[in-house]
Scaffold this motif. Structure first.
Motif, short mmCIF file in Angstrom:
data_model
loop_
_atom_site.label_atom_id
_atom_site.label_comp_id
_atom_site.label_asym_id
_atom_site.label_seq_id
_atom_site.Cartn_x
_atom_site.Cartn_y
_atom_site.Cartn_z
N VAL A 124 0.96 -1.11 -0.04
CA VAL A 124 -0.06 0.11 0.09
C VAL A 124 0.94 1.31 -0.25
N SER A 125 0.53 2.10 -0.72
CA SER A 125 1.36 3.39 -0.81
C SER A 125 1.71 3.98 0.62
N LEU A 126 2.79 4.53 0.84
CA LEU A 126 3.29 5.00 1.93
C LEU A 126 2.44 6.30 2.41
N ILE A 127 2.31 7.12 1.39
CA ILE A 127 1.51 8.30 1.73
C ILE A 127 0.13 7.96 2.32
N VAL A 128 -0.50 7.06 1.62
CA VAL A 128 -1.86 6.65 1.87
C VAL A 128 -1.77 6.16 3.45
N ARG A 129 -0.73 5.29 3.81
CA ARG A 129 -0.93 4.62 5.18
C ARG A 129 -0.45 5.83 6.28
N LEU A 130 0.27 6.63 5.87
CA LEU A 130 0.68 8.06 6.54
C LEU A 130 -0.38 8.78 6.89
N PHE A 131 -1.35 9.06 5.96
CA PHE A 131 -2.52 9.79 6.00
C PHE A 131 -3.53 8.97 6.83
N ALA A 132 -3.51 7.69 6.99
CA ALA A 132 -4.48 6.99 7.73
C ALA A 132 -4.03 7.18 9.26
N TRP A 133 -2.79 7.42 9.70
CA TRP A 133 -2.35 7.74 11.04
C TRP A 133 -2.78 8.97 11.14
N VAL A 134 -2.99 9.93 10.23
CA VAL A 134 -3.27 11.32 10.79
C VAL A 134 -4.75 11.29 10.85
N LEU A 135 -5.40 10.41 10.39
CA LEU A 135 -6.83 10.35 10.87
C LEU A 135 -6.79 9.64 12.14
N ILE A 136 -6.15 8.74 12.50
CA ILE A 136 -6.19 8.19 13.96
C ILE A 136 -5.60 9.23 14.74
N LEU A 137 -4.44 9.71 14.64
CA LEU A 137 -3.79 10.76 15.48
C LEU A 137 -4.60 12.39 15.97
N ARG A 138 -5.29 12.79 14.82
CA ARG A 138 -5.62 14.06 14.85
C ARG A 138 -6.66 14.30 15.91
N PRO A 139 -6.86 15.63 16.51
CA PRO A 139 -7.38 15.72 17.78
C PRO A 139 -8.83 15.24 17.51
N THR A 140 -9.40 15.17 16.55
CA THR A 140 -10.74 14.62 16.32
C THR A 140 -10.79 13.09 15.99
N GLY A 141 -9.51 12.55 15.78
CA GLY A 141 -9.29 11.32 15.21
C GLY A 141 -9.90 10.05 16.22
N PHE A 142 -9.70 8.94 15.65
CA PHE A 142 -10.35 7.82 16.42
C PHE A 142 -9.60 7.79 17.74
N LEU A 143 -8.15 7.88 17.96
CA LEU A 143 -7.48 7.75 19.25
C LEU A 143 -8.10 8.70 20.24
N ASN A 144 -8.30 9.95 19.79
CA ASN A 144 -8.77 11.05 20.85
C ASN A 144 -10.18 10.87 21.33
N GLN A 145 -10.99 10.64 20.14
CA GLN A 145 -12.49 10.18 20.55
C GLN A 145 -12.79 9.01 21.54
N GLY A 146 -11.73 8.15 21.14
CA GLY A 146 -11.91 6.77 21.95
C GLY A 146 -11.53 7.21 23.50
N LEU A 147 -10.36 7.79 23.61
CA LEU A 147 -9.68 8.21 24.89
C LEU A 147 -11.14 9.19 25.44
N MET A 148 -11.56 10.01 24.91
CA MET A 148 -12.45 10.62 25.45
C MET A 148 -13.82 10.16 25.76
N GLY A 149 -14.05 9.30 25.02
CA GLY A 149 -15.32 8.24 25.17
C GLY A 149 -15.28 7.67 26.25
N VAL A 150 -14.20 6.92 26.65
CA VAL A 150 -13.92 6.37 27.85
C VAL A 150 -13.64 7.15 29.13
N GLY A 151 -13.54 8.52 28.86
CA GLY A 151 -13.49 9.35 29.86
C GLY A 151 -12.15 9.62 30.43
N LEU A 152 -10.95 9.14 29.85
CA LEU A 152 -9.68 9.14 30.19
C LEU A 152 -9.11 10.76 30.26
N THR A 153 -9.51 11.39 29.03
CA THR A 153 -9.13 12.78 28.78
C THR A 153 -10.35 13.60 28.57
#
Lengths: 293, 353
Positions: A124-153
């Motif tokens: 898979v293209s490196l650029i595509v994979r890195l932008f997937a990480w942007v989606l995960i890590l950005r303030p409204t990304g999966f990781l932050n939503q998950g963390l806020m969802g369970v009340g950790l932050t």
């Protein structure tokens, strides 16, 4: 025609082409870079054929003219690159080592599948994979939503555009580079040697330290080097996940060539990276030779 | 004197990849006196290696106990057990010198450098590798690696040495030499050896006692000569050496072969099997009562000191015999009569499994 002469001509015929190809297309560009790094930048890009050592002076400290001034920021970016590349090596090693051990002990069918999975990201293209990480890590990304969802932050955590994001991204990109040489040496390790060590009274930890680690050291060193070198010069990961905040030497070189149009300075920076890599390789060769005796 | 090693009712089953279970040890009990050379002999898959691995601690028993010098070690991890192993393919540490390999157990035990050096020198001398301590393991021949493996296993002064088919990778001449050396080293050190092999000749030459294993059970455990001459059951008789097994009928006073010949034997009536070793058959009739077998030679094999011939006797089926070479070699197709003395013959009871 004598036999020796005929052999020589045969060899020349076979190897001459590839050798010439390497000389022209491998050493040629390198030579151009070396020469450019000692020239003066042209006004609109390109170079003026006037000798100058100030490109290096800007990085290393002796340039002090109106346009060419020393700036410690270049060295600090280089230092950061070394640090991030080293941390990438360490995290990929910590992940790859147990994984390689685990996979090497699987049944052959599963093992091949697991190795396929390790190399899967290459498809898979490196650029595509890195932008997937942007989606995960950005303030409204999966990781932050998950963390806020369970009340950790309560507030989104700044993952993106930090050292953390760059190390994470580079680890993600370079894990196969670390994994494959490691796997090669771990797979060769005879399980009977581990049993022999236990049989002779060693605890698991002693066995790891005295038998497993030394026996797999070639893989560790090999993996570390081929991870460290591309990580050091990488500019795609820091530009996508590090943004403007986490600039690496690769980004700086890229800017010099593409935006600043200062080819000589970019060449000098590239020489700096290459020197660091060469020093590293020499040290590794010395260590390897020392280990044989 | 208490037994050096005692195995009591050892059971172990493995799960096969297909989801079934494979019983490797099906209730094995044995005792080993100190300074005894015991061989575990059997076809592959008989459980001999599994048994050895449970003694060294690489496999745990499902049931049963292992006692070494009066201490139950059944639950003890491998690194704490007072036994060392010589592995089949030696399992030497490639990244270490010969000396460090040999001294590994002492290094682990935290012995002083001087003590280790002294003991390593002693061990290398014992196995005939004096002065080779500095070499790298990969520079050694197969036979030398074998010796390093032996020295490494003995350096920590184990109470018991386990050997897992250690000679199988050596060529024949070297193997015979190592057999003698192993035996003399064992006598010199006076510790128990448990030796695993599938090579019956090796087992017969080296062992004080041999345990014949099959299907996870001990078929017979005895001195080599007893095992060879008076096997307790058909498996042992068949597995150990060449054998002619002839069914006989007993009437209480004598035994009758299928072709009508008989010999005296004091046994209750019933059925049994007569064991005739090939070397018991000879061309010249012995003094006293004898059995004789006539037939056509169907095969001959020349082995140097004698001819092995296959004989078709018709009624009694094929027989194998070893004939001393002296006169004319036997020819295929020729008819010959062979004789065996009719006393001291070994009968195997039908009931013996």
């Amino acid at each position: 025609m004598s036999l020796a002469r005929r052999k020589f001509l045969q060899l020349l015929g076979l190897l001459g082409g590839p050798t010439l190809f390497l000389l022209v297309f491998f050493f040629g560009p390198l030579l151009i870079m070396v020469v450019y790094s000692f020239l003066t930048p042209g006004l609109y890009g390109g170079v003026d054929w006037i000798f100058s050592h100030l490109n290096y002076g800007r990085i290393l400290g002796w340039a002090d003219t109106r346009y060419e001034k020393f700036d410690p920021v270049f060295l600090s970016i280089f230092g950061r690159s070394l640090r991030l590349a080293a941390l990438t090596v360490i995290t990929s090693l910590l992940i790859s080592y147990p994984a390689a051990f685990w996979i090497s002990r699987m049944t052959p069918g599963r093992r091949d599948f697991a190795i396929f999975l390790v190399t899967l990201p290459f498809f898979v293209s490196l650029i595509v994979r890195l932008f997937a990480w942007v989606l995960i890590l950005r303030p409204t990304g999966f990781l932050n939503q998950g963390l806020m969802g369970v009340g950790l932050t309560a507030q989104p955590i700044e993952f993106l555009y930090t050292d953390f994001a760059v190390i994470l991204g580079m680890t993600y990109v370079f894990i196969p580079f670390m994994f494959l040489p490691l796997y090669g040496s771990i797979e060769k390790l005879d399980i009977a040697q581990i049993e022999a060590s236990a049989d002779l009274g060693a605890t698991r930890f002693q066995t790891f330290r005295k038998v497993v680690l030394p026996a797999t050291m070639p893989g560790i060193i090999g993996g570390a080097i081929i991870t460290f070198i591309p990580a050091l010069g990488n500019f795609i990961v820091p530009s996508v996940l590090g943004g403007a905040k986490v600039l690496m030497i690769g980004n700086l070189i890229e800017q010099q060539f593409l935006s600043a149009r200062n080819w000589p300075f970019g060449s000098a920076l590239a020489m700096l990276v290459m020197t660091a890599v060469l020093v590293l390789l020499v040290v590794q060769l010395r260590l390897a030779r020392h280990g044989e005796h | 004197m208490p037994a050096h090693l005692e195995i009591i009712g050892a059971r172990k089953a493995f799960r096969t990849p297909e989801g079934g279970t494979m019983t490797a040890l099906d209730g094995i009990s044995l005792k080993l006196a100190s300074a005894e050379f015991l061989t575990l002999l059997g076809p592959s898959g008989c459980g001999k290696t599994t048994l050895l691995r449970t003694i060294s601690g690489f496999e745990t028993l499902d049931d049963g106990d292992i006692v070494i010098d009066g201490v139950a070690v059944t639950q003890m991890p491998a690194h704490k057990r007072p036994v060392n192993t010589v592995f089949q393919r030696y399992a030497l540490f490639n990244h270490m010198s010969v000396a460090r390999n040999v001294g590994y157990a002492l290094e682990i035990a935290g012995k002083s450098k001087r003590e280790i050096t002294a003991r390593v020198g002693e061990m290398l001398e014992l196995v005939g590798l004096s002065g080779m301590g500095k070499r790298s393991v990969s520079q050694l021949s197969g036979g030398q690696q074998q010796r390093v493996a032996l020295a490494r296993a003995l350096a920590g002064k184990p109470k018991l040495l386990l050997l897992d088919e250690p000679l199988s990778a050596l060529d024949k001449n070297l193997r015979q030499k190592m057999q003698q050396e192993l035996k003399s080293i064992q006598r010199e050190l006076g510790i128990g050896f448990v030796f695993v092999t599938h090579d019956q000749e090796e087992a017969l030459t080296m062992s004080d006692r041999i345990a014949v294993l099959a299907h996870g059970r001990i078929q017979q455990i005895d001195a080599p000569s007893v095992l060879y001459q008076r096997p307790a059951n058909l498996f042992t008789a068949d597995f150990l050496g060449e054998s002619n097994l002839l069914p006989v009928t007993l009437d209480g006073m004598s035994a009758h072969l299928a072709d009508g010949q008989s010999f005296e034997v004091a046994r209750p009536s019933g059925k049994a099997t007569l064991l005739l070793r090939p070397e018991a058959l000879a061309v010249t009739p012995p003094a006293g009562p004898s059995l004789s077998f006539s037939g056509r030679i169907t095969q001959t094999y020349y082995s140097g000191k004698d001819h092995q011939i296959a004989l078709d006797t018709g009624q009694l089926g094929p027989l194998t015999a070893l004939i001393r070479t002296g006169g004319t070699p036997p020819e295929i197709g020729a008819t010959v009569t062979l004789h065996a003395p009719a006393h001291g013959l070994h009968l195997i009871d039908e009931t013996a499994a």
